[in-house]
Design a protein around this motif. Structure first.
Motif, PDB file in Angstrom:
ATOM      1  N   LEU A   9       0.704  -1.293   0.159  1.00 51.33           N
ATOM      2  CA  LEU A   9      -0.134  -0.113   0.102  1.00 51.33           C
ATOM      3  C   LEU A   9       0.972   1.210   0.115  1.00 51.33           C
ATOM      4  N   LYS A  10       0.307   2.283  -0.470  1.00 54.77           N
ATOM      5  CA  LYS A  10       0.962   3.567  -0.378  1.00 54.77           C
ATOM      6  C   LYS A  10      -0.275   4.662  -0.153  1.00 54.77           C
ATOM      7  N   VAL A  11      -0.267   5.221   0.879  1.00 53.61           N
ATOM      8  CA  VAL A  11      -1.398   5.964   1.343  1.00 53.61           C
ATOM      9  C   VAL A  11      -1.046   7.445   1.437  1.00 53.61           C
ATOM     10  N   GLU A  12      -1.766   8.408   1.077  1.00 54.28           N
ATOM     11  CA  GLU A  12      -1.598   9.706   0.764  1.00 54.28           C
ATOM     12  C   GLU A  12      -2.406  10.544   1.788  1.00 54.28           C
ATOM     13  N   ILE A  13      -1.793  11.175   2.731  1.00 51.20           N
ATOM     14  CA  ILE A  13      -2.610  11.902   3.862  1.00 51.20           C
ATOM     15  C   ILE A  13      -2.216  13.529   3.698  1.00 51.20           C
ATOM     16  N   GLN A  14      -3.481  14.176   3.940  1.00 45.96           N
ATOM     17  CA  GLN A  14      -3.093  15.564   3.888  1.00 45.96           C
ATOM     18  C   GLN A  14      -2.671  16.111   5.010  1.00 45.96           C
ATOM     19  N   ILE A  31      -7.506  11.147   4.093  1.00 42.76           N
ATOM     20  CA  ILE A  31      -7.029  10.271   3.413  1.00 42.76           C
ATOM     21  C   ILE A  31      -7.175  10.601   1.874  1.00 42.76           C
ATOM     22  N   SER A  32      -6.458  11.207   0.934  1.00 43.15           N
ATOM     23  CA  SER A  32      -6.606  11.712  -0.419  1.00 43.15           C
ATOM     24  C   SER A  32      -6.516  10.814  -1.374  1.00 43.15           C
ATOM     25  N   GLN A  33      -5.768   9.594  -1.057  1.00 41.40           N
ATOM     26  CA  GLN A  33      -5.434   8.781  -2.138  1.00 41.40           C
ATOM     27  C   GLN A  33      -4.869   7.342  -1.371  1.00 41.40           C
ATOM     28  N   ILE A  34      -5.240   6.307  -1.843  1.00 46.06           N
ATOM     29  CA  ILE A  34      -4.769   4.907  -1.502  1.00 46.06           C
ATOM     30  C   ILE A  34      -4.461   4.124  -2.822  1.00 46.06           C
ATOM     31  N   THR A  35      -3.145   3.571  -2.883  1.00 43.01           N
ATOM     32  CA  THR A  35      -2.641   2.683  -3.897  1.00 43.01           C
ATOM     33  C   THR A  35      -2.184   1.526  -3.596  1.00 43.01           C
ATOM     34  N   LEU A  36      -2.965   0.289  -4.279  1.00 42.01           N
ATOM     35  CA  LEU A  36      -2.528  -0.890  -4.149  1.00 42.01           C
ATOM     36  C   LEU A  36      -1.560  -1.504  -4.992  1.00 42.01           C
ATOM     37  N   GLU A  41      -5.881   2.439  -7.835  1.00 45.46           N
ATOM     38  CA  GLU A  41      -6.259   3.532  -6.850  1.00 45.46           C
ATOM     39  C   GLU A  41      -7.631   3.473  -6.466  1.00 45.46           C
ATOM     40  N   TYR A  42      -8.004   4.078  -5.380  1.00 45.04           N
ATOM     41  CA  TYR A  42      -9.212   3.754  -4.767  1.00 45.04           C
ATOM     42  C   TYR A  42      -9.940   5.149  -4.688  1.00 45.04           C
ATOM     43  N   CYS A  43      -9.294   6.257  -4.445  1.00 46.91           N
ATOM     44  CA  CYS A  43      -9.884   7.723  -4.153  1.00 46.91           C
ATOM     45  C   CYS A  43     -10.161   8.488  -5.050  1.00 46.91           C
ATOM     46  N   VAL A  44     -11.416   9.053  -5.010  1.00 42.78           N
ATOM     47  CA  VAL A  44     -11.944   9.991  -5.848  1.00 42.78           C
ATOM     48  C   VAL A  44     -12.436  11.138  -5.138  1.00 42.78           C
ATOM     49  N   PRO A  45     -12.995  12.309  -5.645  1.00 43.52           N
ATOM     50  CA  PRO A  45     -13.755  13.439  -5.009  1.00 43.52           C
ATOM     51  C   PRO A  45     -15.050  13.143  -4.934  1.00 43.52           C
ATOM     52  N   GLY A  55     -16.337  19.304  -0.507  1.00 47.48           N
ATOM     53  CA  GLY A  55     -14.999  19.037  -0.307  1.00 47.48           C
ATOM     54  C   GLY A  55     -14.423  17.772   0.118  1.00 47.48           C
ATOM     55  N   GLY A  56     -15.495  16.753   0.033  1.00 48.57           N
ATOM     56  CA  GLY A  56     -14.797  15.413   0.595  1.00 48.57           C
ATOM     57  C   GLY A  56     -13.982  14.767  -0.584  1.00 48.57           C
ATOM     58  N   LEU A  57     -13.155  13.873  -0.113  1.00 52.93           N
ATOM     59  CA  LEU A  57     -12.145  13.153  -1.078  1.00 52.93           C
ATOM     60  C   LEU A  57     -11.659  12.023  -0.434  1.00 52.93           C
ATOM     61  N   GLY A  58     -11.636  10.778  -1.113  1.00 59.01           N
ATOM     62  CA  GLY A  58     -11.239   9.566  -0.447  1.00 59.01           C
ATOM     63  C   GLY A  58     -11.865   9.063   0.592  1.00 59.01           C
ATOM     64  N   PHE A  59     -10.868   8.649   1.735  1.00 58.11           N
ATOM     65  CA  PHE A  59     -11.451   8.189   2.803  1.00 58.11           C
ATOM     66  C   PHE A  59     -11.422   9.232   4.045  1.00 58.11           C
ATOM     67  N   CYS A  60     -12.477   9.762   4.152  1.00 59.66           N
ATOM     68  CA  CYS A  60     -12.463  10.970   5.298  1.00 59.66           C
ATOM     69  C   CYS A  60     -13.593  11.150   5.992  1.00 59.66           C
ATOM     70  N   ASN A  61     -13.403  11.177   7.419  1.00 61.33           N
ATOM     71  CA  ASN A  61     -14.617  10.968   8.300  1.00 61.33           C
ATOM     72  C   ASN A  61     -15.140  12.051   8.651  1.00 61.33           C
ATOM     73  N   GLU A  62     -16.444  12.010   9.499  1.00 66.50           N
ATOM     74  CA  GLU A  62     -17.130  13.150   9.954  1.00 66.50           C
ATOM     75  C   GLU A  62     -17.715  12.929  11.454  1.00 66.50           C
ATOM     76  N   PHE A  63     -17.491  13.964  12.304  1.00 63.87           N
ATOM     77  CA  PHE A  63     -18.247  13.607  13.659  1.00 63.87           C
ATOM     78  C   PHE A  63     -19.606  14.534  13.426  1.00 63.87           C
ATOM     79  N   GLY A  64     -20.434  13.916  14.023  1.00 64.47           N
ATOM     80  CA  GLY A  64     -21.849  14.973  14.277  1.00 64.47           C
ATOM     81  C   GLY A  64     -22.447  15.316  13.145  1.00 64.47           C
TER      82      GLY A  64
END
Length: 290
Positions: A9-14, A31-36, A41-45, A55-64
């Motif tokens: 894996l290669k994981v890109e984190i902003q 997390i804006s991109q994950i490459t296996l 590649e897995y992440c899109v906007p 403004g979401g992209l890739g694997f991003c989480n949200e509280f509340g």
């Protein structure tokens, strides 16, 4: 920008407060991109149209998303904490709206980067006495991405909120259509509220590319299945499954023509000084026979 990399894996984190500065998604561990294996590649906007979406992209989480901490206890013009973002200003006498852009007083974040992990730590409190301490570790082990959360209530009042990861998935930027399959072995029933999704037993498919949003609520059987969901593209021969072990409070599915987003929610209730820890685990894979 930070990177985690191993043989699979290669994981890109902003960096917090750079690429994403909005009031919705957690700034930490964005997390804006994950490459296996160097080629999948897995992440899109969230949206392909410029200026649309939140403004979401890739694997991003949200509280509340529907239960922001302290929002209902304050007046217009006062501040409330959004976990992982900062203090937001309540700008009208109306229900909280995650689509709305709120004025943000950003959090300060401590960051510790190691070879195969990165940890984000932040503490935030509102003038009204609501506060939290968040430690989030993002790590990779072989073909798995592991996100550990530890949330502490450091305020004067109980907090009740929730958390989920949005998972903006588009494998090698392929649009949603006949080659995508979403398996959900714990699904009992699906209620499609927007758009069209075909379902058969535990498998969801799209005979053609959607021409707009799709959204569904999913009834869940906690004890059945070894994974929560599995998105697979049968032409590319690659997929990703979530194998987190906590008990979900809600399951939702959102997407558009270019993206599919299974969303697994966790409920969070904390009295002052109480702590809750949980973990999200994703497994990325290729089917060598395809």
């Amino acid at each position: 920008m930070y990177y985690l990399k191993n043989d699979r894996l290669k994981v890109e984190i902003q960096e917090p407060g750079t690429f994403y500065k909005g009031s919705r998604f957690d700034w930490t561990g964005f997390i804006s991109q994950i490459t296996l294996d160097g080629n999948i590649e897995y992440c899109v906007p969230e949206r392909l149209e410029e200026g649309e979406g939140t403004g979401g992209l890739g694997f991003c989480n949200e509280f509340g998303i529907d239960s922001p901490i302290g929002y209902d206890a304050i007046e217009v013009g006062e501040l409330f904490p959004k976990v992982g973002v900062g203090l937001l200003k309540k700008d009208e006498d109306a229900a909280y709206d995650f689509f709305r852009t709120y004025e943000v007083s950003p959090i300060e974040v401590k960051i510790n980067k190691e070879a195969n992990s990165i940890t984000f730590e932040t503490t935030n409190a509102s003038p009204k006495g609501y506060g939290y301490h968040l430690i989030k570790e993002v790590a990779i082990v072989d073909n798995r991405l592991i996100i550990d959360y530890r949330l502490t209530n450091v305020g004067k009042y109980p907090i009740h909120t929730n958390e989920y990861s949005h998972n903006f998935i588009g494998i090698n930027n392929e649009f949603i259509g006949e080659h995508y399959q979403l398996k959900m072995p714990r699904m009992k029933n699906i209620e499609v509220e927007v758009g069209s999704i075909s379902s058969s037993h535990d498998q969801l498919t799209w005979p053609s590319t959607p021409d707009g949003d799709f959204y569904a609520h999913i009834d869940w059987e906690v004890k059945n299945g070894t994974y929560n969901w599995d998105v697979f593209h049968d032409k590319i021969g690659a997929g990703v499954r979530e194998i987190s072990e906590f008990e979900p409070s809600k399951i939702a599915l959102w997407g558009r023509n270019h993206v599919v987003c299974p969303e697994v929610f966790i409920d969070i209730k904390l009295k002052p000084n109480e702590v809750k820890s949980w973990k999200r685990v994703y497994e990325f894979y290729q089917d060598k026979e395809v």
